[in-house]
Every structure is written in C-alpha cells, then in structure tokens.
Design a protein around this motif. Structure first.
Motif, PDB file in Angstrom:
ATOM      1  N   UNK A  82       0.600  -1.080  -0.041  1.00 18.53           N
ATOM      2  CA  UNK A  82      -0.087   0.063   0.024  1.00 18.53           C
ATOM      3  C   UNK A  82       0.625   1.218  -0.345  1.00 18.53           C
ATOM      4  N   UNK A  83       2.030   1.199  -0.266  1.00 19.79           N
ATOM      5  CA  UNK A  83       2.824   2.472  -0.127  1.00 19.79           C
ATOM      6  C   UNK A  83       4.014   2.539  -1.383  1.00 19.79           C
ATOM      7  N   UNK A  84       4.148   3.418  -1.774  1.00 22.69           N
ATOM      8  CA  UNK A  84       5.086   3.683  -2.840  1.00 22.69           C
ATOM      9  C   UNK A  84       6.416   4.502  -2.231  1.00 22.69           C
ATOM     10  N   UNK A  85       7.577   4.285  -2.555  1.00 25.61           N
ATOM     11  CA  UNK A  85       8.568   4.823  -1.999  1.00 25.61           C
ATOM     12  C   UNK A  85       9.296   5.324  -3.422  1.00 25.61           C
ATOM     13  N   UNK A  86      10.196   6.528  -2.908  1.00 26.02           N
ATOM     14  CA  UNK A  86      10.911   7.111  -4.207  1.00 26.02           C
ATOM     15  C   UNK A  86      11.921   8.369  -3.835  1.00 26.02           C
ATOM     16  N   UNK A  87      12.468   8.691  -4.591  1.00 23.66           N
ATOM     17  CA  UNK A  87      13.539   9.765  -4.289  1.00 23.66           C
ATOM     18  C   UNK A  87      13.835  10.712  -5.678  1.00 23.66           C
ATOM     19  N   UNK A  88      13.863  11.875  -5.755  1.00 25.60           N
ATOM     20  CA  UNK A  88      14.081  12.598  -6.797  1.00 25.60           C
ATOM     21  C   UNK A  88      15.364  13.528  -6.635  1.00 25.60           C
ATOM     22  N   UNK A  89      15.641  14.009  -7.655  1.00 27.08           N
ATOM     23  CA  UNK A  89      16.876  15.306  -7.913  1.00 27.08           C
ATOM     24  C   UNK A  89      16.350  16.217  -8.945  1.00 27.08           C
ATOM     25  N   UNK A  90      15.956  17.325  -8.514  1.00 26.68           N
ATOM     26  CA  UNK A  90      15.417  18.357  -9.748  1.00 26.68           C
ATOM     27  C   UNK A  90      16.306  19.698  -9.493  1.00 26.68           C
ATOM     28  N   UNK A  91      16.308  20.573 -10.557  1.00 24.68           N
ATOM     29  CA  UNK A  91      17.090  21.433 -10.260  1.00 24.68           C
ATOM     30  C   UNK A  91      16.342  22.515  -9.092  1.00 24.68           C
ATOM     31  N   UNK A  92      17.163  23.395  -8.916  1.00 25.99           N
ATOM     32  CA  UNK A  92      16.921  24.350  -7.743  1.00 25.99           C
ATOM     33  C   UNK A  92      15.597  25.005  -7.997  1.00 25.99           C
ATOM     34  N   UNK A  93      15.339  25.533  -9.001  1.00 22.39           N
ATOM     35  CA  UNK A  93      14.145  26.291  -9.364  1.00 22.39           C
ATOM     36  C   UNK A  93      12.970  25.565  -9.174  1.00 22.39           C
ATOM     37  N   UNK A  94      13.114  24.302  -9.592  1.00 21.44           N
ATOM     38  CA  UNK A  94      12.014  23.411  -9.780  1.00 21.44           C
ATOM     39  C   UNK A  94      11.686  23.200  -8.079  1.00 21.44           C
ATOM     40  N   UNK A  95      12.612  22.971  -7.494  1.00 24.49           N
ATOM     41  CA  UNK A  95      12.729  22.640  -6.006  1.00 24.49           C
ATOM     42  C   UNK A  95      11.929  23.602  -5.157  1.00 24.49           C
ATOM     43  N   UNK A  96      12.316  24.991  -5.610  1.00 27.67           N
ATOM     44  CA  UNK A  96      11.803  26.119  -4.881  1.00 27.67           C
ATOM     45  C   UNK A  96      10.233  26.227  -5.094  1.00 27.67           C
ATOM     46  N   UNK A  97       9.892  26.070  -6.586  1.00 32.20           N
ATOM     47  CA  UNK A  97       8.359  26.101  -6.944  1.00 32.20           C
ATOM     48  C   UNK A  97       7.623  24.977  -6.290  1.00 32.20           C
ATOM     49  N   UNK A  98       8.004  23.752  -6.159  1.00 31.70           N
ATOM     50  CA  UNK A  98       7.430  22.583  -5.257  1.00 31.70           C
ATOM     51  C   UNK A  98       7.338  23.011  -3.826  1.00 31.70           C
ATOM     52  N   UNK A  99       8.362  23.565  -3.457  1.00 29.93           N
ATOM     53  CA  UNK A  99       8.210  23.805  -1.903  1.00 29.93           C
ATOM     54  C   UNK A  99       7.248  24.951  -1.655  1.00 29.93           C
ATOM     55  N   UNK A 100       6.984  25.897  -2.351  1.00 29.65           N
ATOM     56  CA  UNK A 100       6.161  26.993  -2.261  1.00 29.65           C
ATOM     57  C   UNK A 100       4.736  26.497  -2.580  1.00 29.65           C
ATOM     58  N   UNK A 101       4.550  25.426  -3.561  1.00 27.97           N
ATOM     59  CA  UNK A 101       3.206  24.584  -3.534  1.00 27.97           C
ATOM     60  C   UNK A 101       2.824  24.008  -2.287  1.00 27.97           C
ATOM     61  N   UNK A 102       3.750  23.176  -1.982  1.00 27.07           N
ATOM     62  CA  UNK A 102       3.614  22.196  -0.674  1.00 27.07           C
ATOM     63  C   UNK A 102       3.162  23.185   0.468  1.00 27.07           C
ATOM     64  N   UNK A 103       3.875  24.110   0.648  1.00 26.67           N
ATOM     65  CA  UNK A 103       3.828  25.141   1.851  1.00 26.67           C
ATOM     66  C   UNK A 103       2.389  25.735   1.730  1.00 26.67           C
ATOM     67  N   UNK A 104       1.891  25.986   0.444  1.00 28.12           N
ATOM     68  CA  UNK A 104       0.627  26.854   0.357  1.00 28.12           C
ATOM     69  C   UNK A 104      -0.518  25.792   0.421  1.00 28.12           C
TER      70      UNK A 104
END
Length: 293
Positions: A82-104
């Motif tokens: 019932x669980x999916x595990x993962x890891x990712x590496x993305x550029x700083x810009x996309x990391x900042x964008x994802x962080x803002x979306x998650x925070x919102x």
C-alpha cells in the motif's frame, strides 16, 4: 566550504588575491555556519574583483543549472503493502516552486477551507504534513493540463461495481494500472476531477458510434482499457500509452465501436498496419502477428 570556494577560483586570479579571499572566508566562519558560508563563497568575487562579480555569478549559475538538468531523476517503487517509495533530484528552481506549492497546501487557511477548522490545529510532523500535501497536489493537478497518451489524458481509471459506489457492497476496486485500493478510497476518489471512475453495471456514456465517426471517443478508449487490461498482442505486457485499433479498417467499412476495437501498444499498432504481416484476432481477444511468406 572555504576550501571549495577558494579552489573554485580561476587560475588567472593572482596568488595574493586568493590569499585575501581565503582570509575573508575564514574571518566570516567565526560568525556564520556552512550554509551561510556557501552563500558568501558564491559572491567571493565581490571581495577580490567587484567589477567581475556579477558576470562570474551568472556564469556559475548557468553551469550549475546545466549540471542539474543532466542530473534530474525520479525513482519510484511500490512495496506491495500500500505504499510507494521514491527519491528525486531536480533543479533548484523546480525545488523552490514545489516547496512553495507544498507550503501553500499545508497553510492553515487552505486546510481550514478544505477540511474544516480542526484540520489546521493538528500538530503533525513536518515530513508527514509535506507528504500529505504532496498527495493532495497530485490529486488536484488540473486534468486539462495532463498530456494525452493513446487519445486519453494520463489520469487514473478506477474500476468499481455500482453497489460499491453506492455503499451497498464492500469490495476491493482495481486501477487501470493493476493496483488495488479499498472501496472507501475509491468512493472518495470517484468525486475528484483528476480521477476517472468506470462504474461497472451502472449507467455509462454511449460507447458504440458505428460509422458516425472514424476515431474512437475517450469513453470508448477507457472502456477498451478496462476490458483489455493492456496490449492484446501475444506476449506484450504494456499497460500504458495504448492505442485504440480498428480490427477492420474504418476505410474498409469497419465500425468505431468496442466490438471492432482492440488495445495495442504503439509498436504493435504499427505492426497491425504493416503489410508484411498478417494479423489474426482470436475469440479470447488475443492478437497474433505472422510475417507473410
């Protein structure tokens, strides 16, 4: 961190300037941690060559962004429990964008608006809150922004009995990708815009349009995926990005309906139209190709 940025200075920098830069960072280390020193190191040229600092930083950023694009990766695996595990590496810009979306999504105002006043007061560990916000982001991603594959948007199809949808029966439901979910989760997802519910035994969209149009409708393609469970070519295990193929060519009088349609992957769909092969459709739905002799 000091050694990293001092060693990164071009060979053209005079030795006395290198010594000056190193002394500057050592002095700053008395008041800053490694993270702050990293930011200061990036602007080290402001100390030794202020007139070149902006151009130097711009070039450094471009180099880092190019390296980040090449290093971009996403790994996912399902543990079967019932669980999916993962890891990712993305550029700083996309990391900042994802962080803002998650925070919102985690913001108290949003949680209160979507889940009630009590949700915002819950004190959950930050990783848990971020994980749940990420799941909400996936569910809320606009369907009209999802690319199409095989004529339908790449959204999850949930197959359930009508009695399950109405709460009269507790029975596991199946995703078009093969995974299974609980009936309660299926009922919750059935009302989400990004999920396509296929209610077996209930009312559905018209699926047979005969000769009125050449191309299969989205509803027909989804029904074909539900019926075929993947590419029907012998030995093929592809279950995504499938095409809807006419068994009898539309130009030769074939009908655009489920009885005359079959799911094939891109490779086998091309083979079905390759005149160097004969195509045999078996009663069990399997498709077999033979090279002409």
């Amino acid at each position: 961190m000091i050694v990293r940025w001092v060693d990164d200075l071009p060979d053209t920098v005079p030795a006395e300037k290198v010594t000056e830069a190193e002394a500057f960072l050592i002095d700053q280390a008395r008041h800053h941690d490694a993270t702050a020193l990293n930011r200061l190191g990036r602007r080290l040229f402001e100390v030794i060559a202020p007139e070149e600092a902006d151009a130097r930083e711009a070039a450094l950023l471009a180099k880092e962004e190019e390296a980040a694009a090449k290093a971009c990766s996403l790994k996912m695996r399902d543990d079967g429990r019932g669980k999916t595990h993962g890891e990712f590496t993305i550029p700083t810009f996309h990391g900042a964008a994802l962080r803002k979306i998650i925070a919102a999504i985690m913001a108290a105002k949003h949680q209160t608006a979507t889940k009630g006043a009590g949700a915002a007061a819950e004190r959950r560990p930050t990783p848990e809150a971020m994980g749940q916000a990420f799941c909400e982001f996936i569910e809320r991603y606009p369907v009209d922004r999802v690319p199409h594959t095989g004529g339908i948007s790449a959204t999850v199809v949930v197959m359930m009995d009508l009695d399950v949808l109405l709460g009269r029966l507790e029975k596991a439901c199946v995703l078009d990708t093969g995974e299974m979910i609980s009936p309660g989760e299926a009922r919750r997802l059935a009302c989400e815009a990004g999920i396509i519910p296929v209610v077996l035994g209930g009312d559905s969209q018209p699926l047979d349009v005969g000769r009125k149009r050449r191309y299969f409708t989205e509803a027909q393609r989804i029904a074909m995926l539900v019926r075929d469970h993947g590419c029907r070519a012998e030995g093929c295990d592809r279950v995504s990005g499938l095409h809807a193929h006419h068994k009898q060519r539309w130009a030769d009088g074939g009908n655009t309906d489920l009885a005359d349609g079959v799911s094939l992957c891109h490779w086998h769909h091309n083979r079905a139209h390759d005149t160097s092969y004969t195509t045999t459709y078996h009663p069990n739905g399997q498709v077999i190709f033979h090279r002409r002799t």
